[in-house]
Design an enzyme around this catalytic site. Structure first.
Site, PDB file in Angstrom:
ATOM      1  N   ASP A  35      -5.791   6.971   4.909  1.00  0.00           N
ATOM      2  CA  ASP A  35      -5.666   7.774   3.696  1.00  0.00           C
ATOM      3  C   ASP A  35      -4.599   8.842   3.918  1.00  0.00           C
ATOM      4  O   ASP A  35      -4.449   9.360   5.021  1.00  0.00           O
ATOM      5  CB  ASP A  35      -7.003   8.444   3.365  1.00  0.00           C
ATOM      6  CG  ASP A  35      -7.170   8.679   1.868  1.00  0.00           C
ATOM      7  OD1 ASP A  35      -8.127   8.119   1.305  1.00  0.00           O
ATOM      8  OD2 ASP A  35      -6.356   9.406   1.277  1.00  0.00           O
ATOM      9  N   ASN A  36      -3.863   9.163   2.850  1.00  0.00           N
ATOM     10  CA  ASN A  36      -2.864  10.238   2.935  1.00  0.00           C
ATOM     11  C   ASN A  36      -3.367  11.537   2.307  1.00  0.00           C
ATOM     12  O   ASN A  36      -2.667  12.538   2.309  1.00  0.00           O
ATOM     13  CB  ASN A  36      -1.537   9.815   2.287  1.00  0.00           C
ATOM     14  CG  ASN A  36      -1.645   9.644   0.780  1.00  0.00           C
ATOM     15  OD1 ASN A  36      -2.731   9.717   0.198  1.00  0.00           O
ATOM     16  ND2 ASN A  36      -0.510   9.393   0.148  1.00  0.00           N
ATOM     17  N   PHE A  38      -3.715  12.358  -0.771  1.00  0.00           N
ATOM     18  CA  PHE A  38      -3.013  12.777  -1.985  1.00  0.00           C
ATOM     19  C   PHE A  38      -4.008  13.132  -3.087  1.00  0.00           C
ATOM     20  O   PHE A  38      -3.854  14.130  -3.777  1.00  0.00           O
ATOM     21  CB  PHE A  38      -2.052  11.662  -2.447  1.00  0.00           C
ATOM     22  CG  PHE A  38      -1.310  11.953  -3.717  1.00  0.00           C
ATOM     23  CD1 PHE A  38      -0.411  13.006  -3.799  1.00  0.00           C
ATOM     24  CD2 PHE A  38      -1.494  11.157  -4.849  1.00  0.00           C
ATOM     25  CE1 PHE A  38       0.285  13.269  -4.982  1.00  0.00           C
ATOM     26  CE2 PHE A  38      -0.807  11.408  -6.031  1.00  0.00           C
ATOM     27  CZ  PHE A  38       0.082  12.475  -6.090  1.00  0.00           C
ATOM     28  N   VAL A  61       0.029   4.511   2.631  1.00  0.00           N
ATOM     29  CA  VAL A  61       0.071   3.054   2.602  1.00  0.00           C
ATOM     30  C   VAL A  61       1.419   2.514   2.117  1.00  0.00           C
ATOM     31  O   VAL A  61       1.723   1.336   2.311  1.00  0.00           O
ATOM     32  CB  VAL A  61      -1.108   2.509   1.769  1.00  0.00           C
ATOM     33  CG1 VAL A  61      -0.868   2.698   0.288  1.00  0.00           C
ATOM     34  CG2 VAL A  61      -1.402   1.059   2.077  1.00  0.00           C
ATOM     35  N   LYS A 107      -1.468 -11.302   6.283  1.00  0.00           N
ATOM     36  CA  LYS A 107      -0.863 -12.600   6.604  1.00  0.00           C
ATOM     37  C   LYS A 107      -0.685 -12.739   8.115  1.00  0.00           C
ATOM     38  O   LYS A 107      -1.016 -13.764   8.697  1.00  0.00           O
ATOM     39  CB  LYS A 107       0.477 -12.749   5.889  1.00  0.00           C
ATOM     40  CG  LYS A 107       1.170 -14.078   6.133  1.00  0.00           C
ATOM     41  CD  LYS A 107       2.452 -14.175   5.325  1.00  0.00           C
ATOM     42  CE  LYS A 107       3.170 -15.481   5.578  1.00  0.00           C
ATOM     43  NZ  LYS A 107       4.065 -15.403   6.737  1.00  0.00           N
ATOM     44  N   TYR A 142       0.170   3.048 -14.452  1.00  0.00           N
ATOM     45  CA  TYR A 142      -0.967   2.711 -13.589  1.00  0.00           C
ATOM     46  C   TYR A 142      -1.371   1.241 -13.781  1.00  0.00           C
ATOM     47  O   TYR A 142      -1.456   0.477 -12.816  1.00  0.00           O
ATOM     48  CB  TYR A 142      -2.135   3.646 -13.892  1.00  0.00           C
ATOM     49  CG  TYR A 142      -3.430   3.278 -13.219  1.00  0.00           C
ATOM     50  CD1 TYR A 142      -3.583   3.381 -11.835  1.00  0.00           C
ATOM     51  CD2 TYR A 142      -4.526   2.842 -13.960  1.00  0.00           C
ATOM     52  CE1 TYR A 142      -4.772   3.064 -11.213  1.00  0.00           C
ATOM     53  CE2 TYR A 142      -5.724   2.520 -13.350  1.00  0.00           C
ATOM     54  CZ  TYR A 142      -5.850   2.636 -11.977  1.00  0.00           C
ATOM     55  OH  TYR A 142      -7.036   2.317 -11.374  1.00  0.00           O
ATOM     56  N   THR A 172     -15.734   3.120 -13.514  1.00  0.00           N
ATOM     57  CA  THR A 172     -16.122   3.682 -12.228  1.00  0.00           C
ATOM     58  C   THR A 172     -16.032   5.196 -12.336  1.00  0.00           C
ATOM     59  O   THR A 172     -15.148   5.724 -12.977  1.00  0.00           O
ATOM     60  CB  THR A 172     -15.195   3.176 -11.114  1.00  0.00           C
ATOM     61  OG1 THR A 172     -15.187   1.751 -11.165  1.00  0.00           O
ATOM     62  CG2 THR A 172     -15.626   3.640  -9.765  1.00  0.00           C
TER      63      THR A 172
END
Length: 174
Positions: A35-36, A38, A61, A107, A142, A172
């Site tokens: 997590d940053n 933000f 990320v 991957k 978004y 949510t």
């Protein structure tokens, strides 16, 4: 048989992410919370910091990171209208560049991916209830960024056989 896994949760200090981290740690999995901060807070995962199977990494990320994992829960994204309307470019980068980085890691590791999307990708409901066949409609940066991230994830599933689950939650809170 239940096996313990090494699991990455992007956006792991957010409302949903922190509760997911808590659950996975409680099940005994090795959990990496990325997590940053933000839109989230370290206090959301503070109670997990002393757990031997929990690791917190402050990282955005949108930048690549090299980790070895079995599963990835990609939850990173400013989901509140207050945040994504304030900085729509940051929101788009988190969704799209974040997906690129997560999918590349998955991957390489052959990791399962849980892609957190949103009901916002459907726009204004043309039918109720909304099904997965409902047309997608980008009515904000978004929702457009989530449509892009979802499409990238599906392309990795189709092209490389990457195990994928995309979830589009409605209403949510947090």
């Amino acid at each position: 048989m239940f096996s313990l896994k090494r699991i990455l949760v992007t956006g792991g200090a957010g409302f949903v992410g922190s509760h997911l981290c808590e659950r996975l740690v409680g099940q005994g999995h090795d959990v990496i919370c990325l997590d940053n901060f933000f839109t989230s807070q370290k206090v959301n995962v503070h109670h997990l910091l002393d757990k031997p199977n929990f690791e917190l990494i402050r990282h955005d990320v949108t930048q690549p990171i090299w980790l070895e994992v079995d599963e990835i829960y990609n939850l990173a994204c400013p989901a509140s209208p207050v945040h994504y309307q304030f900085n729509p470019i940051k929101t788009t980068k988190v969704s799209v560049l974040g997906a690129i980085n997560v999918l590349g890691m998955a991957k390489r590791c052959r990791a399962k991916v849980f892609q957190a999307s949103t009901s916002e990708v459907y726009g204004t409901a043309q039918t109720v209830p909304i099904s997965e066949s409902h047309p997608l409609s980008a009515q904000s940066p978004y929702s457009a960024s989530k449509i892009g991230a979802d499409a990238l994830a599906m392309s990795y599933h189709c092209s490389f056989g990457l195990p994928l689950a995309t979830v589009r939650p409605f209403n949510t809170y947090g």
